[in-house]
Design a protein around this motif. Sequence first.
Motif, PDB file in Angstrom:
ATOM      1  N   ASP A  19       0.743  -1.226   0.026  1.00 33.42           N
ATOM      2  CA  ASP A  19       0.101   0.101  -0.013  1.00 33.42           C
ATOM      3  C   ASP A  19       0.886   1.127   0.030  1.00 33.42           C
ATOM      4  O   ASP A  19       2.204   1.075   0.221  1.00 33.42           O
ATOM      5  CB  ASP A  19      -1.046  -0.098   1.265  1.00 33.42           C
ATOM      6  CG  ASP A  19      -2.512  -0.074   0.836  1.00 33.42           C
ATOM      7  OD1 ASP A  19      -2.774   0.795  -0.210  1.00 33.42           O
ATOM      8  OD2 ASP A  19      -3.207  -1.048   1.447  1.00 33.42           O
ATOM      9  N   ILE A  20       0.264   2.398  -0.389  1.00 35.47           N
ATOM     10  CA  ILE A  20       1.153   3.653  -0.014  1.00 35.47           C
ATOM     11  C   ILE A  20       0.258   4.355   1.230  1.00 35.47           C
ATOM     12  O   ILE A  20      -0.575   3.920   1.751  1.00 35.47           O
ATOM     13  CB  ILE A  20       0.800   4.411  -1.462  1.00 35.47           C
ATOM     14  CG1 ILE A  20      -0.505   5.156  -1.566  1.00 35.47           C
ATOM     15  CG2 ILE A  20       1.327   3.994  -2.395  1.00 35.47           C
ATOM     16  CD1 ILE A  20      -0.544   6.120  -2.822  1.00 35.47           C
ATOM     17  N   ASP A  68       3.473   7.192 -10.862  1.00 35.78           N
ATOM     18  CA  ASP A  68       4.515   6.492 -10.258  1.00 35.78           C
ATOM     19  C   ASP A  68       4.028   5.134  -9.185  1.00 35.78           C
ATOM     20  O   ASP A  68       4.440   4.269  -9.401  1.00 35.78           O
ATOM     21  CB  ASP A  68       5.331   7.644  -9.469  1.00 35.78           C
ATOM     22  CG  ASP A  68       6.207   8.200 -10.478  1.00 35.78           C
ATOM     23  OD1 ASP A  68       6.134   7.891 -11.708  1.00 35.78           O
ATOM     24  OD2 ASP A  68       6.681   9.394 -10.101  1.00 35.78           O
ATOM     25  N   TYR A  69       3.040   5.597  -8.454  1.00 32.99           N
ATOM     26  CA  TYR A  69       2.728   4.755  -7.451  1.00 32.99           C
ATOM     27  C   TYR A  69       1.964   3.495  -7.801  1.00 32.99           C
ATOM     28  O   TYR A  69       2.106   2.585  -7.395  1.00 32.99           O
ATOM     29  CB  TYR A  69       1.688   5.404  -6.479  1.00 32.99           C
ATOM     30  CG  TYR A  69       2.909   6.230  -5.416  1.00 32.99           C
ATOM     31  CD1 TYR A  69       3.654   5.378  -4.473  1.00 32.99           C
ATOM     32  CD2 TYR A  69       3.228   7.305  -5.281  1.00 32.99           C
ATOM     33  CE1 TYR A  69       4.580   5.883  -3.513  1.00 32.99           C
ATOM     34  CE2 TYR A  69       4.080   8.013  -4.284  1.00 32.99           C
ATOM     35  CZ  TYR A  69       4.869   7.359  -3.311  1.00 32.99           C
ATOM     36  OH  TYR A  69       5.731   7.871  -2.609  1.00 32.99           O
ATOM     37  N   VAL A  70       1.067   3.932  -9.071  1.00 33.47           N
ATOM     38  CA  VAL A  70       0.235   3.034  -9.607  1.00 33.47           C
ATOM     39  C   VAL A  70       1.120   1.887 -10.220  1.00 33.47           C
ATOM     40  O   VAL A  70       1.027   0.701 -10.064  1.00 33.47           O
ATOM     41  CB  VAL A  70      -0.874   3.402 -10.604  1.00 33.47           C
ATOM     42  CG1 VAL A  70      -1.492   2.345 -11.247  1.00 33.47           C
ATOM     43  CG2 VAL A  70      -1.699   4.224  -9.888  1.00 33.47           C
ATOM     44  N   SER A 109      -5.154  -2.065   0.344  1.00 32.40           N
ATOM     45  CA  SER A 109      -6.482  -1.335  -0.004  1.00 32.40           C
ATOM     46  C   SER A 109      -6.728  -0.730  -1.469  1.00 32.40           C
ATOM     47  O   SER A 109      -7.910  -0.367  -1.688  1.00 32.40           O
ATOM     48  CB  SER A 109      -6.441  -0.201   1.167  1.00 32.40           C
ATOM     49  OG  SER A 109      -5.594   0.669   0.913  1.00 32.40           O
ATOM     50  N   TRP A 110      -5.536  -0.651  -2.109  1.00 35.90           N
ATOM     51  CA  TRP A 110      -5.785  -0.116  -3.247  1.00 35.90           C
ATOM     52  C   TRP A 110      -6.688  -1.115  -4.294  1.00 35.90           C
ATOM     53  O   TRP A 110      -6.912  -0.376  -5.490  1.00 35.90           O
ATOM     54  CB  TRP A 110      -4.380   0.306  -3.799  1.00 35.90           C
ATOM     55  CG  TRP A 110      -3.330  -0.927  -4.248  1.00 35.90           C
ATOM     56  CD1 TRP A 110      -2.881  -1.615  -3.325  1.00 35.90           C
ATOM     57  CD2 TRP A 110      -2.993  -1.413  -5.486  1.00 35.90           C
ATOM     58  NE1 TRP A 110      -2.220  -2.549  -3.529  1.00 35.90           N
ATOM     59  CE2 TRP A 110      -2.180  -2.579  -5.034  1.00 35.90           C
ATOM     60  CE3 TRP A 110      -3.337  -1.316  -6.855  1.00 35.90           C
ATOM     61  CZ2 TRP A 110      -1.824  -3.647  -6.048  1.00 35.90           C
ATOM     62  CZ3 TRP A 110      -2.658  -2.040  -7.677  1.00 35.90           C
ATOM     63  CH2 TRP A 110      -1.924  -2.892  -7.641  1.00 35.90           C
ATOM     64  N   GLY A 136     -16.008   5.375  -1.041  1.00 36.74           N
ATOM     65  CA  GLY A 136     -15.579   6.344   0.017  1.00 36.74           C
ATOM     66  C   GLY A 136     -14.311   6.251   0.846  1.00 36.74           C
ATOM     67  O   GLY A 136     -14.050   7.099   1.757  1.00 36.74           O
ATOM     68  N   GLN A 137     -13.186   5.562   0.226  1.00 32.72           N
ATOM     69  CA  GLN A 137     -12.023   5.441   0.887  1.00 32.72           C
ATOM     70  C   GLN A 137     -11.828   5.245   2.286  1.00 32.72           C
ATOM     71  O   GLN A 137     -13.045   4.982   2.963  1.00 32.72           O
ATOM     72  CB  GLN A 137     -10.905   6.520   0.242  1.00 32.72           C
ATOM     73  CG  GLN A 137     -11.470   7.894   0.823  1.00 32.72           C
ATOM     74  CD  GLN A 137     -10.157   9.082   0.210  1.00 32.72           C
ATOM     75  OE1 GLN A 137     -10.020   9.694   0.968  1.00 32.72           O
ATOM     76  NE2 GLN A 137     -10.072   9.048  -0.946  1.00 32.72           N
TER      77      GLN A 137
END
Length: 452
Positions: free
Chosen positions: A284-285, A299-301, A321-322, A409-410
Motif C-alpha cells: 500500500d501507499i 508512479d505509485y500505480v 486497500s488499493w 468512500g476510501q
Amino acid sequence: MKISKYLQIIQEKNGSLCFNSLMGNLFFLEPLYMNTLKSFHSPRELTEKEKESSIVSELIEAHYLIKNDLEERNILKKRNKKWIKSVVGGRRVFLLNLIVSEICNIACPHCLHKCSVNTNLSHGNKKLMDWPTAEESINLFTNLMAKWKRKDYTVSFGSAEPLINWRVLKKSVIYLKKINPDIKITINTNLLLIDNEKAKFFKENNVYLSTSLDGPKKGNDLIRIYANKKGTYGDILNKFKLLAKIGYPLDGFSITINDKNFNYVDANFIKWASNQGFKGIATDIDLINTLNSSRSVDDYVDKLMELRKACLESGMENFGSWTTAYHNLVNGCEDNMPTFCKAAKGNNVSINPEGNIFICGHTNTLLGNIKYFEKTFYPKSPYCDLIEKRLPGNNQNCFSCYIEGICAGQCQITREAAKRTKNKRDLFLCNFYRAATFKLFKEKLRAELINN
Ligand code: SF4
Ligand code: SF4
C-alpha cells in the motif's frame, strides 16, 4: 429504454469490460452485445424481437440498459436504508479491536495511528488500557455476540504497539480463550518486543500475527525506524527467525511505500520474500501523510502493479486497500454491501484505553464509550449515522465518480486527516484509486481476451 448514465466501458478491439458505477455487475461483452447496447444511444422502445432477445434481457439485468424514468440511486438508497436497520443494535458487528496501547516502541514517520490520532483529541490521554477496562470491553463485546448468536467473531489487538502492554494483552487472550476456545485472535505488531516466551504463548493460543517490513534493508531502514533513527530491518528479521524456529512462522507481511523507500522495494525484494517462504504480501501507499510522498499518482500505480505482478509470478497473494474497488467488482461481497473496509459497514467496534469507541483503531471520530455501550448502536446514534453516511450511494463526496459503488468512500482516516490538516491527501488518493482500478481492469480485460 436507454443506456444507463452510470455505464462504464473499458474497451479493446475484440471485447469490452463493462460495469455500472453504482450497481457493479462486471461483464465481458463481445462485439454483438456492444452493438446491441450502442443501438440504444438515443432512448427508444424495444422492438418485438428485442423483447424476446436474451442479449437484451442480460443487458437490462446488468443495469446497462434501463427504463427511461428509472433513478438508479434510489435503488441504492433503498438498499442502504435496509442495511442501516440491520446495523442498529450492533447486529452486524463481528470484530472487536481492543486498543490495549496507544503508544509504540518505534518511531516511523509514516505511522498511520500516530498521525491520525494526533489530528484530534478524541482518543484522550490514557495511553495504556488497564485490566478492568479490557475485561469490561471483552464482556460487552462477547455478550453482544451471544445476543445475536454469533460464533464466528474475531478480537484483534492493534493500532499502536499492543505488546507494550503485555500484561493486559496476555490476560485478555487467556480470558477470551476461556469464553470461547474457537475465537479468532489477531495481533498487529511490529514484532520487536517478541521474545521466546511471548512467541510460544502466541503459538499455543493460535494467535495470528500480522506485521510490516517496508522493503529490503536499504528501504526499510529509511522509514521503519527507532526514535534514534536506527533502522529496524535486522531486528525484524531476527524475529522472523525466532518465530520460524519455534514452528510458528509468519505467512506474510505488509509493505508501505513512500518516496523514501520507493526505489528499493521492487520485484527482487518480492522474490526474496517468496524464497523465504512467505505466502502473501500486502502492499500500500501512505493513506494519510503527504510527508515523503510527492511522486505522481502514475508512479505509485506503476510501482504497485509491478509488485503485484512479481507476487503473482512468485505464486504469492497480493493484497492492499488499493485493490479494494477492483475486488469488490470482480469478486463481489458475500453480504452484497461493497465498502472500502468492513469497519465502514458496521462490522467493527474498536475500544481504546479510555473506553472510547470508534469504528476502527485508527480513526478519531468518537462514537461512544463503554459506559453506555448499548447506546452506541441505537438508531441515529453517531455510530449508525457514520455508517449510513459512508454506504455506497449515500456518500456525497463520491457522486459522479466512475467507481462510486465499488470504492465506496476510501479509508475513514484519510478523510479525517485531510479535513483537519487540509493536506489534500484524500484527493490524491481518489485519483490514485481511480487510476489503479483502471489499470487492474485493463489487465483483466487482456486476460479475458486471451481466454476467449
Ligand atoms: S475514488 Fe474517491 S470519489 Fe471515487 S469512490 Fe473512491 S473515495 Fe469516492
Ligand atoms: S477506516 Fe477502514 S481502511 Fe481505514 S484504517 Fe480503519 S479499518 Fe482500515
